[in-house]
Design a protein around this motif. Sequence first.
Motif, short mmCIF file in Angstrom:
data_model
loop_
_atom_site.label_atom_id
_atom_site.label_comp_id
_atom_site.label_asym_id
_atom_site.label_seq_id
_atom_site.Cartn_x
_atom_site.Cartn_y
_atom_site.Cartn_z
N VAL A 173 32.70 -28.61 -102.73
CA VAL A 173 32.08 -28.01 -104.00
C VAL A 173 32.20 -28.52 -105.85
N ASP A 174 33.53 -28.91 -106.25
CA ASP A 174 33.50 -29.39 -107.84
C ASP A 174 31.90 -30.97 -106.63
N TYR A 175 32.19 -31.69 -106.03
CA TYR A 175 31.68 -32.72 -105.88
C TYR A 175 29.77 -32.12 -106.03
N ILE A 176 29.62 -31.14 -105.71
CA ILE A 176 28.37 -31.01 -105.43
C ILE A 176 27.59 -29.76 -107.37
N GLU A 177 28.78 -29.88 -107.97
CA GLU A 177 28.88 -29.11 -108.78
C GLU A 177 29.42 -30.07 -110.18
N ASP A 178 28.66 -31.06 -109.78
CA ASP A 178 29.29 -32.34 -111.18
C ASP A 178 30.85 -31.83 -111.58
N ALA A 179 31.74 -32.09 -111.02
CA ALA A 179 32.74 -31.67 -111.52
C ALA A 179 33.58 -32.95 -112.14
N PHE A 180 32.74 -34.41 -112.11
CA PHE A 180 33.32 -35.21 -111.48
C PHE A 180 32.37 -36.23 -111.74
N LYS A 182 29.83 -39.97 -111.50
CA LYS A 182 29.74 -40.52 -110.39
C LYS A 182 29.84 -42.58 -111.31
N ASN A 183 31.52 -41.84 -110.77
CA ASN A 183 32.63 -43.53 -111.35
C ASN A 183 33.72 -43.58 -110.79
N TYR A 184 34.57 -44.49 -110.23
CA TYR A 184 36.08 -44.49 -109.23
C TYR A 184 36.96 -43.78 -110.53
N LYS A 185 36.83 -43.60 -111.52
CA LYS A 185 38.01 -43.34 -112.56
C LYS A 185 37.50 -42.15 -112.84
N SER A 186 36.56 -41.48 -112.78
CA SER A 186 36.50 -40.13 -113.20
C SER A 186 36.60 -39.65 -111.58
N LEU A 187 36.18 -40.11 -110.59
CA LEU A 187 37.18 -39.60 -109.21
C LEU A 187 38.72 -39.31 -108.82
N PHE A 188 38.69 -40.91 -109.87
CA PHE A 188 40.54 -40.98 -109.13
C PHE A 188 41.25 -39.82 -110.33
N LYS A 189 41.31 -39.76 -111.25
CA LYS A 189 41.65 -38.73 -112.22
C LYS A 189 41.43 -37.36 -111.33
N GLN A 280 18.76 -27.18 -98.56
CA GLN A 280 18.95 -29.01 -99.84
C GLN A 280 20.08 -28.97 -100.67
N PHE A 281 20.63 -30.19 -100.78
CA PHE A 281 21.87 -29.36 -100.86
C PHE A 281 21.75 -30.12 -102.82
N ASN A 282 22.72 -30.43 -103.45
CA ASN A 282 22.43 -30.96 -104.54
C ASN A 282 23.98 -32.14 -103.78
N LYS A 283 23.00 -33.41 -104.20
CA LYS A 283 24.28 -34.74 -104.37
C LYS A 283 23.99 -34.65 -102.67
N LEU A 284 23.80 -34.05 -101.55
CA LEU A 284 24.56 -34.37 -100.34
C LEU A 284 23.57 -33.99 -99.23
N ILE A 320 32.18 -18.86 -97.68
CA ILE A 320 32.00 -18.59 -99.16
C ILE A 320 31.79 -19.92 -100.18
N SER A 321 31.69 -21.63 -100.01
CA SER A 321 31.55 -21.96 -100.59
C SER A 321 29.14 -22.74 -100.38
N PHE A 322 29.03 -21.73 -99.17
CA PHE A 322 27.59 -22.47 -98.99
C PHE A 322 26.84 -20.64 -99.75
N LEU A 323 27.77 -19.66 -99.52
CA LEU A 323 27.27 -18.67 -100.67
C LEU A 323 27.53 -18.86 -102.44
N TYR A 324 28.57 -19.81 -103.07
CA TYR A 324 28.49 -19.47 -103.96
C TYR A 324 27.34 -20.70 -104.12
N LEU A 325 27.11 -21.68 -103.88
CA LEU A 325 26.56 -22.91 -104.10
C LEU A 325 25.27 -22.82 -103.96
N TYR A 326 24.68 -21.80 -102.51
CA TYR A 326 23.66 -21.44 -102.54
C TYR A 326 23.24 -20.40 -103.58
#
Length: 412
Positions: A173-180, A182-189, A280-284, A320-326
Amino acid sequence: MNNTINSIKYLKLYISILFIFSVFYLYGKYNVGNDSTVSEWLINYEGGFTKRGLIGQIAIHIGEFLNISLRQSILFFQIFSIGLYYLLLINFFKSVKFNKIILLSIFTPIFLLYPVAEIEVLGRKEIIIFSFYLIYLTLQNFRQKNYFRIFLLPLLMLVWEPVIFFFIFWLIVDYIEDAFEKNYKSLFKYLLTYIPAILIGAYIALNPISEIAHKNMAIFLKENFNENCYMSCALLLSKSSIYDQFKLNFDIFSFGIFLRYFLIILIGFGPLFILIKFSQFNKLNSKIFLFIIMLPILVLFLMMSDWGRIVNIFYTFSIISFLYLYKKKLVLIDNGILENFFVKIFNKKYIYVIFFIIFCFGWNPKTSLTGDIGTNPLWKIPYNASKKILGFDSLRLFQDNPFIKWHKKYIE
């Protein structure tokens, strides 16, 4: 718009009815001495550290502070937990734009109805996990979510450590919502915020309770509350290690069990599968989303014997995850869904109503993996409650009546 307003109105009524039945059944069960609904909450730290002991320890302190029995403390804790969960769900559903398939995905018997239909599952600790997940989804900025993952996920591990298998839902959910970024440093944190919870999980897995510690816990419960360490509390010892958890299941696996649960998942998840297929999922990619969320259930099926409960937990996180993204418009449902076979036949209102009643209220999985399919929860839930309220044993007024024989065989 009117359809959405009517849907949420009836959904509130439905959830309110489920809450009333939940309280009734919990009250009827809280003094039963062989039920997992209570035994899981008896686990505590009085014999030393053990998995799932946090809530039991809190219940002990609440009981001592309020000068009530441990079972009463547990009952109040369970009612509060279920009430909070239902309130969070009502708030969550308010902004959902409903359609016929979404309604089926909410009313499927492996979701809201399941714990009330299978009261062995009612009031179990995952209800706390669901509430915290819903709270997490209400947080408005990523800093708050970071603090949640760092400080509260470890606490959830102490409540019910299999939650670690569902961290994938937080992540996706965080990935689709742009929580970090698109780079390894941000993903690692970002991934570092899960480390405290993962370390707790590793400690729990590598330090199962000893026989002495388990005995001391059992003695404490008996001497202070006259409680036996039974069922889930007793299973801490027989399922203390990861090896023990896997071994016990392998002895009872069969083709019939696998086939039954394949069909339960296929049918119970059916509406959600349709929604995902035409989304259709954002980024996925939708297929990748489906594959990722399916991963946790495979491991838990190998570790746990209450498969009906696993399906309920897995589905709750999924819907819950699907409906939240929806709701956030990070998932868009394609108009191609209107060409789906089931969607087309549901255009006829009477067919949809008949299917809705049969699909949503005509069956439910049992708790244990060896249990068969339960039937007619729409009838059984109020019927069994009426038996207890009115004090009658059965509906069989005329023992030889064909209807009564059918009722005894298929309903009771």
